[in-house]
Scaffold this motif. Structure first.
Motif, PDB file in Angstrom:
ATOM      1  N   GLY A 101       0.808  -1.214   0.000  1.00 61.70           N
ATOM      2  CA  GLY A 101       0.000   0.000   0.000  1.00 61.70           C
ATOM      3  C   GLY A 101       0.839   1.260   0.000  1.00 61.70           C
ATOM      4  N   GLY A 102       2.071   1.188   0.555  1.00 58.43           N
ATOM      5  CA  GLY A 102       2.973   2.322   0.480  1.00 58.43           C
ATOM      6  C   GLY A 102       3.389   2.601  -0.955  1.00 58.43           C
ATOM      7  N   TRP A 103       3.629   1.542  -1.730  1.00 58.57           N
ATOM      8  CA  TRP A 103       3.940   1.696  -3.164  1.00 58.57           C
ATOM      9  C   TRP A 103       2.743   2.305  -3.886  1.00 58.57           C
ATOM     10  CZ3 TRP A 103       5.672  -3.073  -6.604  1.00 58.57           C
ATOM     11  CH2 TRP A 103       6.039  -2.623  -7.883  1.00 58.57           C
ATOM     12  N   ILE A 104       1.545   1.784  -3.609  1.00 56.46           N
ATOM     13  CA  ILE A 104       0.341   2.324  -4.234  1.00 56.46           C
ATOM     14  C   ILE A 104       0.190   3.808  -3.897  1.00 56.46           C
ATOM     15  CG2 ILE A 104      -2.174   2.174  -4.350  1.00 56.46           C
ATOM     16  CD1 ILE A 104      -0.847  -0.260  -5.587  1.00 56.46           C
ATOM     17  N   ALA A 105       0.451   4.178  -2.635  1.00 55.73           N
ATOM     18  CA  ALA A 105       0.339   5.580  -2.223  1.00 55.73           C
ATOM     19  C   ALA A 105       1.291   6.466  -3.015  1.00 55.73           C
ATOM     20  CB  ALA A 105       0.602   5.707  -0.724  1.00 55.73           C
ATOM     21  N   LEU A 106       2.503   5.977  -3.245  1.00 55.55           N
ATOM     22  CA  LEU A 106       3.477   6.764  -4.007  1.00 55.55           C
ATOM     23  C   LEU A 106       3.065   6.894  -5.467  1.00 55.55           C
ATOM     24  CD1 LEU A 106       6.691   5.243  -2.401  1.00 55.55           C
ATOM     25  CD2 LEU A 106       5.781   7.541  -2.007  1.00 55.55           C
ATOM     26  N   GLY A 121       3.597   6.130   5.361  1.00 58.40           N
ATOM     27  CA  GLY A 121       3.974   4.806   4.891  1.00 58.40           C
ATOM     28  C   GLY A 121       4.343   3.918   6.067  1.00 58.40           C
ATOM     29  N   ILE A 122       3.789   2.719   6.113  1.00 58.46           N
ATOM     30  CA  ILE A 122       4.069   1.760   7.173  1.00 58.46           C
ATOM     31  C   ILE A 122       4.805   0.583   6.537  1.00 58.46           C
ATOM     32  CG2 ILE A 122       3.081   0.337   9.013  1.00 58.46           C
ATOM     33  CD1 ILE A 122       0.473   2.074   8.599  1.00 58.46           C
ATOM     34  N   ALA A 123       6.103   0.463   6.782  1.00 59.03           N
ATOM     35  CA  ALA A 123       6.910  -0.559   6.107  1.00 59.03           C
ATOM     36  C   ALA A 123       6.655  -0.518   4.603  1.00 59.03           C
ATOM     37  CB  ALA A 123       6.620  -1.949   6.669  1.00 59.03           C
ATOM     38  N   ALA A 124       6.684   0.691   4.058  1.00 62.05           N
ATOM     39  CA  ALA A 124       6.380   0.875   2.639  1.00 62.05           C
ATOM     40  C   ALA A 124       7.313   0.021   1.774  1.00 62.05           C
ATOM     41  CB  ALA A 124       6.514   2.353   2.264  1.00 62.05           C
ATOM     42  N   ALA A 125       6.726  -0.565   0.717  1.00 64.52           N
ATOM     43  CA  ALA A 125       7.468  -1.514  -0.113  1.00 64.52           C
ATOM     44  C   ALA A 125       7.462  -1.102  -1.583  1.00 64.52           C
ATOM     45  CB  ALA A 125       6.868  -2.910   0.038  1.00 64.52           C
ATOM     46  N   PRO A 126       7.971   0.092  -1.898  1.00 70.86           N
ATOM     47  CA  PRO A 126       7.995   0.489  -3.300  1.00 70.86           C
ATOM     48  C   PRO A 126       8.865  -0.446  -4.138  1.00 70.86           C
ATOM     49  CG  PRO A 126       9.403   1.942  -2.004  1.00 70.86           C
ATOM     50  CD  PRO A 126       8.640   1.082  -1.037  1.00 70.86           C
ATOM     51  N   ASP A 171       4.281  -6.192 -14.944  1.00 73.21           N
ATOM     52  CA  ASP A 171       3.556  -4.951 -14.664  1.00 73.21           C
ATOM     53  C   ASP A 171       4.282  -4.116 -13.608  1.00 73.21           C
ATOM     54  OD1 ASP A 171       0.824  -3.353 -14.611  1.00 73.21           O
ATOM     55  OD2 ASP A 171       1.396  -3.743 -12.536  1.00 73.21           O
ATOM     56  N   GLY A 172       4.837  -4.781 -12.600  1.00 81.97           N
ATOM     57  CA  GLY A 172       5.584  -4.051 -11.577  1.00 81.97           C
ATOM     58  C   GLY A 172       6.713  -3.244 -12.179  1.00 81.97           C
ATOM     59  N   ALA A 173       7.363  -3.805 -13.179  1.00 86.77           N
ATOM     60  CA  ALA A 173       8.468  -3.105 -13.833  1.00 86.77           C
ATOM     61  C   ALA A 173       7.997  -1.855 -14.568  1.00 86.77           C
ATOM     62  CB  ALA A 173       9.173  -4.044 -14.807  1.00 86.77           C
ATOM     63  N   GLN A 174       6.722  -1.796 -14.899  1.00 85.02           N
ATOM     64  CA  GLN A 174       6.171  -0.619 -15.569  1.00 85.02           C
ATOM     65  C   GLN A 174       5.649   0.424 -14.577  1.00 85.02           C
ATOM     66  OE1 GLN A 174       6.488  -0.398 -18.930  1.00 85.02           O
ATOM     67  NE2 GLN A 174       7.555  -2.356 -18.647  1.00 85.02           N
ATOM     68  N   ASN A 175       5.665   0.110 -13.291  1.00 79.38           N
ATOM     69  CA  ASN A 175       5.105   1.002 -12.270  1.00 79.38           C
ATOM     70  C   ASN A 175       6.118   1.341 -11.177  1.00 79.38           C
ATOM     71  OD1 ASN A 175       2.048   1.502 -12.718  1.00 79.38           O
ATOM     72  ND2 ASN A 175       2.319  -0.674 -13.200  1.00 79.38           N
ATOM     73  N   LEU A 176       7.389   1.327 -11.516  1.00 77.75           N
ATOM     74  CA  LEU A 176       8.420   1.638 -10.533  1.00 77.75           C
ATOM     75  C   LEU A 176       8.360   3.116 -10.135  1.00 77.75           C
ATOM     76  CD1 LEU A 176      11.425  -0.276 -12.160  1.00 77.75           C
ATOM     77  CD2 LEU A 176       9.819  -1.110 -10.417  1.00 77.75           C
ATOM     78  N   LEU A 178      11.088   4.291  -7.881  1.00 78.37           N
ATOM     79  CA  LEU A 178      12.439   4.644  -7.452  1.00 78.37           C
ATOM     80  C   LEU A 178      13.421   4.749  -8.621  1.00 78.37           C
ATOM     81  CD1 LEU A 178      12.754   2.458  -4.217  1.00 78.37           C
ATOM     82  CD2 LEU A 178      12.014   4.845  -4.437  1.00 78.37           C
ATOM     83  N   ASP A 179      12.902   4.620  -9.840  1.00 76.15           N
ATOM     84  CA  ASP A 179      13.772   4.692 -11.021  1.00 76.15           C
ATOM     85  C   ASP A 179      13.733   6.053 -11.692  1.00 76.15           C
ATOM     86  OD1 ASP A 179      11.170   4.535 -11.978  1.00 76.15           O
ATOM     87  OD2 ASP A 179      11.741   3.383 -13.756  1.00 76.15           O
ATOM     88  N   ARG A 180      13.042   6.998 -11.076  1.00 73.65           N
ATOM     89  CA  ARG A 180      12.899   8.347 -11.631  1.00 73.65           C
ATOM     90  C   ARG A 180      12.626   9.298 -10.470  1.00 73.65           C
ATOM     91  NH1 ARG A 180       7.710   6.538 -14.932  1.00 73.65           N
ATOM     92  NH2 ARG A 180       8.874   4.606 -14.693  1.00 73.65           N
ATOM     93  N   PRO A 181      12.708  10.607 -10.694  1.00 72.98           N
ATOM     94  CA  PRO A 181      12.466  11.536  -9.582  1.00 72.98           C
ATOM     95  C   PRO A 181      11.109  11.298  -8.922  1.00 72.98           C
ATOM     96  CG  PRO A 181      13.446  12.704 -11.428  1.00 72.98           C
ATOM     97  CD  PRO A 181      13.145  11.315 -11.922  1.00 72.98           C
TER      98      PRO A 181
END
Length: 250
Positions: A101-106, A121-126, A171-176, A178-181
């Protein structure tokens, strides 16, 4: 009372909503979790006591929502979250994202910036699918995903293994994020347990280092694990949400 929303993609999303003042609070759950978890229910009770609007929901393939979990992916679940926020809330919201959910929030902060007042974020997992693919799987396991389209990985939290599909990785690779600002132009609080073996503290430190914004803070809790649901941890979540709400808008 549980209600249902049909998203623009035709998925039927289960949700619970409390009326109240804004900015409201939206809880975003983790991978294969649902809106009946301890953190979601605790925050709902806290919001009710504050007279604050609150929304929790199940992504498609999770909980009471429609769909098959194994057919879902990060992009689908982010779209579910966006649809819920756009249809069921008014004005800017404080997003509280647990693990995935932390990744979704970002992703929402990037794609729906006018509707985000703050983030916890609680143990956010981007980008966790990319890390799992590159760092956790063996060559044999990656070959299995490619050949069979799925792999089962034991879970510390359930008798049932986690299922990772090739679509989830692709799909995850298309929604990163941490690979851009990554601009977070609002108050953001990241909470992380030092004993978390699913999302190690190094992930939280990397996120803090990568993101930019005027008011970003990371709190490490010694000995806390990935659940982050002891009474002290729950109190810290509520305090962090209250802190974000108390900050003047950007």
């Amino acid at each position: 009372m549980t209600e249902f929303l049909t998203t623009p993609q035709g998925r039927r999303i289960a949700y619970n909503r409390l009326p109240g003042t804004g900015p409201g609070i939206v809880f975003l759950g983790g991978f294969k979790s649902d809106m009946q978890g301890s953190k979601a229910l605790f925050l709902q009770d806290w919001a009710a006591a504050q007279g604050r609007a609150f929304l929790r929901f199940d992504y498609s393939g999770h909980g009471q929502s429609s769909g098959d979990f194994e057919e879902g992916c990060i992009g689908d679940w982010a779209a579910d979250a966006r649809a819920a926020i756009e249809a069921l809330t008014e004005g800017p919201q404080v997003l509280v994202g647990s693990s995935m959910g932390g990744w979704i929030a970002l992703l929402l902060a990037r794609g729906l910036p006018d509707r985000v007042a703050g983030l916890v974020g609680i143990a956010a997992a981007p980008d966790f699918t990319a890390r799992t693919w590159a760092e956790d799987l063996t060559d044999a396991q990656r070959a299995e995903v490619t050949a069979r389209g799925r792999i089962e990985i034991p879970s510390d939290y359930s008798d049932q293994p986690y299922v990772f599909t090739r679509r989830l990785f692709d799909d995850g690779a298309q929604n990163l994020v941490l690979d851009r600002p990554l601009s977070l132009p609002f108050p953001a609080r990241f909470l992380q347990g030092t004993a978390d073996t699913d999302v190690p503290p190094a992930v939280a430190l990397a996120l803090l280092d990568h993101a930019t914004g005027p008011d970003l803070r990371l709190t490490l809790v010694k000995g806390a694990d990935h659940r982050f649901s002891t009474p002290d941890c729950l109190a810290l979540i509520a305090a962090s949400v209250a802190d974000v709400l108390a900050r003047p808008p950007a």
